[in-house]
Scaffold this motif. Structure first.
Motif, mmCIF file in Angstrom:
data_model
loop_
_atom_site.group_PDB
_atom_site.id
_atom_site.type_symbol
_atom_site.label_atom_id
_atom_site.label_comp_id
_atom_site.label_asym_id
_atom_site.label_seq_id
_atom_site.Cartn_x
_atom_site.Cartn_y
_atom_site.Cartn_z
ATOM 1 N N GLN A 457 0.817 -1.210 0.000
ATOM 2 C CA GLN A 457 0.000 0.000 0.000
ATOM 3 C C GLN A 457 0.855 1.266 0.000
ATOM 4 N N GLY A 458 2.165 1.089 0.013
ATOM 5 C CA GLY A 458 3.041 2.247 0.096
ATOM 6 C C GLY A 458 3.229 2.693 1.537
ATOM 7 N N GLN A 459 4.098 3.700 1.726
ATOM 8 C CA GLN A 459 4.403 4.201 3.064
ATOM 9 C C GLN A 459 4.288 5.722 3.080
ATOM 10 N N ALA A 460 3.460 6.248 3.953
ATOM 11 C CA ALA A 460 3.299 7.696 4.062
ATOM 12 C C ALA A 460 4.604 8.361 4.492
ATOM 13 N N ARG A 461 5.362 7.708 5.379
ATOM 14 C CA ARG A 461 6.618 8.304 5.832
ATOM 15 C C ARG A 461 7.615 8.404 4.681
ATOM 16 N N ALA A 462 7.649 7.391 3.816
ATOM 17 C CA ALA A 462 8.536 7.439 2.647
ATOM 18 C C ALA A 462 8.102 8.550 1.701
ATOM 19 N N ALA A 463 6.794 8.715 1.513
ATOM 20 C CA ALA A 463 6.285 9.785 0.653
ATOM 21 C C ALA A 463 6.641 11.154 1.217
ATOM 22 N N GLU A 464 6.567 11.279 2.536
ATOM 23 C CA GLU A 464 6.920 12.543 3.183
ATOM 24 C C GLU A 464 8.392 12.883 2.945
ATOM 25 N N ALA A 465 9.265 11.892 3.032
ATOM 26 C CA ALA A 465 10.694 12.125 2.795
ATOM 27 C C ALA A 465 10.951 12.522 1.345
ATOM 28 N N ILE A 466 10.238 11.871 0.405
ATOM 29 C CA ILE A 466 10.370 12.230 -1.014
ATOM 30 C C ILE A 466 9.969 13.681 -1.222
ATOM 31 N N LEU A 467 8.893 14.071 -0.594
ATOM 32 C CA LEU A 467 8.424 15.448 -0.718
ATOM 33 C C LEU A 467 9.470 16.422 -0.188
ATOM 34 N N ASP A 468 10.067 16.103 0.956
ATOM 35 C CA ASP A 468 11.111 16.963 1.524
ATOM 36 C C ASP A 468 12.299 17.084 0.570
ATOM 37 N N PHE A 469 12.642 15.969 -0.099
ATOM 38 C CA PHE A 469 13.806 15.958 -0.991
ATOM 39 C C PHE A 469 13.622 16.942 -2.147
ATOM 40 N N TRP A 470 12.383 17.066 -2.653
ATOM 41 C CA TRP A 470 12.137 17.882 -3.842
ATOM 42 C C TRP A 470 11.549 19.252 -3.526
ATOM 43 N N THR A 471 11.389 19.598 -2.256
ATOM 44 C CA THR A 471 10.694 20.842 -1.899
ATOM 45 C C THR A 471 11.663 21.998 -1.703
ATOM 46 N N SER A 472 11.304 23.139 -2.273
ATOM 47 C CA SER A 472 12.002 24.399 -2.027
ATOM 48 C C SER A 472 11.088 25.279 -1.182
ATOM 49 N N ASP A 473 11.515 25.593 0.023
ATOM 50 C CA ASP A 473 10.722 26.403 0.942
ATOM 51 C C ASP A 473 10.903 27.872 0.566
ATOM 52 N N TRP A 474 9.905 28.445 -0.094
ATOM 53 C CA TRP A 474 10.045 29.821 -0.559
ATOM 54 C C TRP A 474 10.014 30.826 0.580
ATOM 55 N N ASN A 475 9.438 30.478 1.699
ATOM 56 C CA ASN A 475 9.493 31.376 2.855
ATOM 57 C C ASN A 475 10.942 31.547 3.301
ATOM 58 N N ALA A 476 11.646 30.404 3.439
ATOM 59 C CA ALA A 476 13.053 30.456 3.845
ATOM 60 C C ALA A 476 13.924 31.074 2.754
ATOM 61 N N LEU A 477 13.638 30.747 1.485
ATOM 62 C CA LEU A 477 14.426 31.289 0.383
ATOM 63 C C LEU A 477 14.287 32.803 0.303
ATOM 64 N N ALA A 478 13.078 33.299 0.492
ATOM 65 C CA ALA A 478 12.858 34.747 0.464
ATOM 66 C C ALA A 478 13.670 35.440 1.552
ATOM 67 N N GLU A 479 13.706 34.837 2.728
ATOM 68 C CA GLU A 479 14.486 35.426 3.830
ATOM 69 C C GLU A 479 15.969 35.460 3.475
ATOM 70 N N ARG A 480 16.482 34.394 2.881
ATOM 71 C CA ARG A 480 17.887 34.362 2.472
ATOM 72 C C ARG A 480 18.183 35.441 1.435
ATOM 73 N N LEU A 481 17.283 35.593 0.464
ATOM 74 C CA LEU A 481 17.491 36.585 -0.585
ATOM 75 C C LEU A 481 17.447 37.998 -0.019
#
Length: 739
Positions: A457-481
């Motif tokens: 059935q898949g694993q929600a925790r594995a899906a969450e990690a995949i999402l983290d791997f490909w996610t760019s947090d624009w809130n944090a990026l905006a602060e850096r810029l």
């Protein structure tokens, strides 16, 4: 005394009987390599090293020919790159002694775009002292400054109509522009990546978004459902669902976006093709003709090599897809997971993910699990598979229906409206040109892609990690810029899941055409260069390459340290790979980096990593020769007979393709993949044997290779030998097109 270090290095080289130029080269190379790192307990800063090096007494007594060495010129460029430390007398000294060296250093320091720097004012001053050598040079810089300023001011002017837009609003107009201007060409069986201006469009949009993130109100990134609806209601739906009762489409903002995009493309082209070319492309020079500049090619061979390297990278992408398809066809468990919906597209998604996974393992030493920035552990293959399945989904469920509607209605807005309306008629089917969901919903959608025999059935925790791997947090990026952070920031194609508030956004038009393999490599190797796992990956690369050599009969030593008792150079360092067979000894220096896109980045790689690698081999090869004479255990470990010296070949083996088959201190630089392909003898897949890449459209996903065909192209018709292997690599024979 802090200033004595480099004088000591210089004197020690002269005590060995080396000429003054070589002694100066030793001292300059130590400076470029960041030596010394500390003095006693005190760690040296970059400013400390500048102060020490430029105070060295030997520099003022060098002949002009010594300054013409690459290391001295690069040291001077390094000085001109920074603004914290000043030593104007050395600029005046070199201007008088070797003006062409100072001019090249000023170019390589990128001063053409930094003419507010005090270092540039030191160069300008030479026009009064040495007018014959510097007046024309300074005039060229002033022409560049004016041209750059005009373009910057135009971009700033055209930003004003869009200043009040939020990042989401700007994404809406970017999406409308792409579907209006680029997608029709893509869907006429012409790949966006084959269009000469396509990458320029992606880069310019990314720069516009970076400007918006750096200047927007922080609250505009804390999106909720009402905020998203308000933005789309004002800026998107009037184009897709025109109504006489609601406000009409903001064509003024759409046109303002297009105008700014054109200006940003023009500015970027000026920087890349003019300013950076002037600074870092030694194959050309700029000649002043009154108030304009003309480009003159001075090294056609070097420029042709750059284009050949780009072609090699494309062929390597083909190679890994063939490898991935072969691996997939021999894995019934994976084949069983291919969805029956759009089977051809999903099959190719699995093959692409497998090919990229093999590449990450074999070329970059990546383990099955890596840590994301949030600390979660992600299954790399599943992360690759997820993004390839996303691409397949957006091609099949967005671009193909959009193409059908475009042919039917003849206008991009009507086609987009029909696509979006079709999605609204189905439960939870977003077909807008921007898709969004909250984190929980996104995890639920990815979870089926994490199915394994152990977790049907898949694993929600594995899906969450995949999402983290490909996610760019624009809130944090905006602060850096906003803070001016100069650390590498994720390009939107490297992390294409965009987080604003608690919502995650994706751009179907970008996901459908982007190169997911390059995104994965640079996600790990460019953005993740400082990961704790990187050191283990480097060692794994050495071990795996050593194992390939052993399969061909070589005796191999990995990470060998030469005992001080058997060689004079106690600082020769670790030898990455020693490989011996049939009286031949290979000494390999391995370097692992990322995939570059610009002439500037490639130049930096050549003058830092590869220059240092050449210097390392310059020291290590003599140390190995000496060790072989005195260390019987080393000869025995390599199965080298005591009565004859081996024939030694030393290479720089690099994971990147830039500067392929160039020489650094007399040592050939080759790509790691070329060495691996030569050892495996499978170059046939570089030549697209089944015509998979002869289709011109990214929408044509049905073609795939018949990997069951027998290999017909071998590099070793008379059998493998060490001598022939060396000849094949050094002659670049694997790149010969035999198809």
């Amino acid at each position: 005394m802090i200033g004595a270090y480099y004088d000591t290095v210089f004197a020690a080289a002269q005590d060995q009987g080396l000429p003054v130029e070589t002694a100066a080269d030793h001292a300059a190379s130590a400076f470029l390599d960041g030596k010394p790192a500390r003095q006693g307990k005190r760690k040296w800063s970059g400013a400390d090293r500048h102060a020490a090096f430029w105070a060295s007494g030997f520099l003022r007594n060098l002949p002009a020919r010594a300054w013409q060495q690459e290391s001295l010129g690069l040291a001077l460029a390094r000085y001109l790159t920074q603004d914290r430390f000043a030593c104007p007398d050395i600029v005046s000294h070199v201007a008088t002694l070797a003006p062409e060296v100072l001019q090249q250093a000023a170019r390589h320091a990128g001063l053409v775009l930094r003419q507010d720097s005090p270092r540039w004012r030191e160069i300008e001053a030479q026009a009064d002292r040495e007018p014959e050598a510097f007046i024309d040079f300074v005039q060229i810089f002033r022409i560049f400054r004016h041209a750059h300023q005009v373009r910057v001011e135009e971009v700033e002017r055209l930003r004003q109509p869009l200043a009040a837009l939020t990042p989401l609003d700007l994404l809406v107009y970017a999406s409308l522009h792409v579907f209006e201007r680029l997608m029709p060409d893509l869907l006429k069986r012409r790949s966006v990546r084959d269009e000469p201006d396509a990458q320029a469009v992606w880069d310019a949009i990314e720069d516009m978004l970076a400007w918006k993130l750096a200047t927007c109100e922080a609250a505009s990134l804390l999106l909720n459902d009402p905020g998203i609806a308000a933005s789309l209601r004002q800026h998107l739906t009037p184009f897709l669902f025109p109504s006489g009762e609601a406000p009409g489409p903001r064509h003024d903002l759409r046109e303002a976006f297009a105008a700014l995009l054109d200006a940003q493309i023009e500015l970027n082209a000026f920087i890349a093709q003019s300013a950076d070319a002037f600074s870092y492309d030694d194959g050309i020079r700029f000649v002043r003709q009154g108030e304009r500049l003309e480009i003159v090619e001075v090294d056609a061979t070097a420029r042709a090599a750059w284009h050949r390297d780009r072609d090699k990278l494309i062929r390597l992408q083909q190679y890994w897809l063939y490898r991935g398809m072969e691996a997939l066809m021999t894995s019934p468990a994976l084949l069983a997971l291919v969805s029956p919906a759009h089977p051809e597209a999903n099959l190719q998604a699995f093959a692409k993910a497998m090919g990229t996974w093999l590449r990450l393992q074999e070329v970059y030493g990546v383990a099955e699990q890596v840590r994301t920035e949030t600390g979660s552990s992600v299954d790399v293959f599943r992360a690759l598979l997820a993004t390839e399945l996303m691409t397949a989904f957006y091609i099949e469920d967005f671009l193909r229906p959009y193409h059908h509607h475009l042919q039917q209605f003849g206008h991009p807005w009507l086609a987009l409206g029909r696509l979006a309306f079709g999605g609204l008629l189905q439960p939870e089917q977003n077909r807008f040109p921007i898709t969004w969901s909250d984190r929980a919903a996104k995890i639920a959608r990815i979870t089926p892609w994490t199915v394994t025999p152990d977790h049907p059935q898949g694993q929600a925790r594995a899906a969450e990690a995949i999402l983290d791997f490909w996610t760019s947090d624009w809130n944090a990026l905006a602060e850096r810029l906003r803070e001016g952070d100069v650390a590498p920031r994720p390009r939107w194609q490297e992390r294409p899941v965009l987080k604003m508030g608690r919502h995650l956004f994706q751009l179907p038009w970008m996901m459908a055409v982007q190169n997911n393999a390059t995104a994965a490599v640079n996600n790990l190797r460019r953005l993740g260069a400082a990961r704790g796992e990187a050191r283990d990956e480097t060692r794994r690369i050495e071990t795996q390459l050593g194992a390939l050599f052993e399969q061909r009969g070589f005796r191999v030593l990995v990470g060998h340290e030469l005992p001080a008792a058997v060689c004079d150079d106690a600082n020769a360092g670790e030898i990455d790979l020693l490989c011996a067979l049939e009286g031949h000894l290979l000494i390999l220096e391995l370097k692992s980096t990322y995939q570059r896109r610009s002439v500037k980045d490639a130049w930096m790689h050549r003058t830092s990593t590869l220059r240092k690698a050449g210097w390392q081999l310059h020291r290590k090869v003599p140390a190995v020769r000496q060790a072989l004479r005195h260390d019987a255990a080393l000869r025995q470990a390599l199965a080298l007979p005591p009565e004859a010296a081996p024939e030694i070949t030393a290479w720089i083996v690099d994971t990147s393709i830039e500067w392929d088959h160039q020489s650094f201190r007399g040592f050939l630089k080759v790509s790691l993949e070329e060495v691996q392909i030569a050892l495996r003898d499978d170059r046939r897949w570089l030549n697209d044997p089944e015509g998979l890449f002869r289709a011109t459209s990214v929408r044509d996903t049905a073609a795939r290779p018949d990997t069951g065909s027998e290999p017909t192209d071998t590099l070793y018709p008379d059998g493998f030998s060490a001598r022939q292997f060396v000849a094949i690599v050094e002659s670049a024979e694997i790149w010969t097109d035999t198809a």
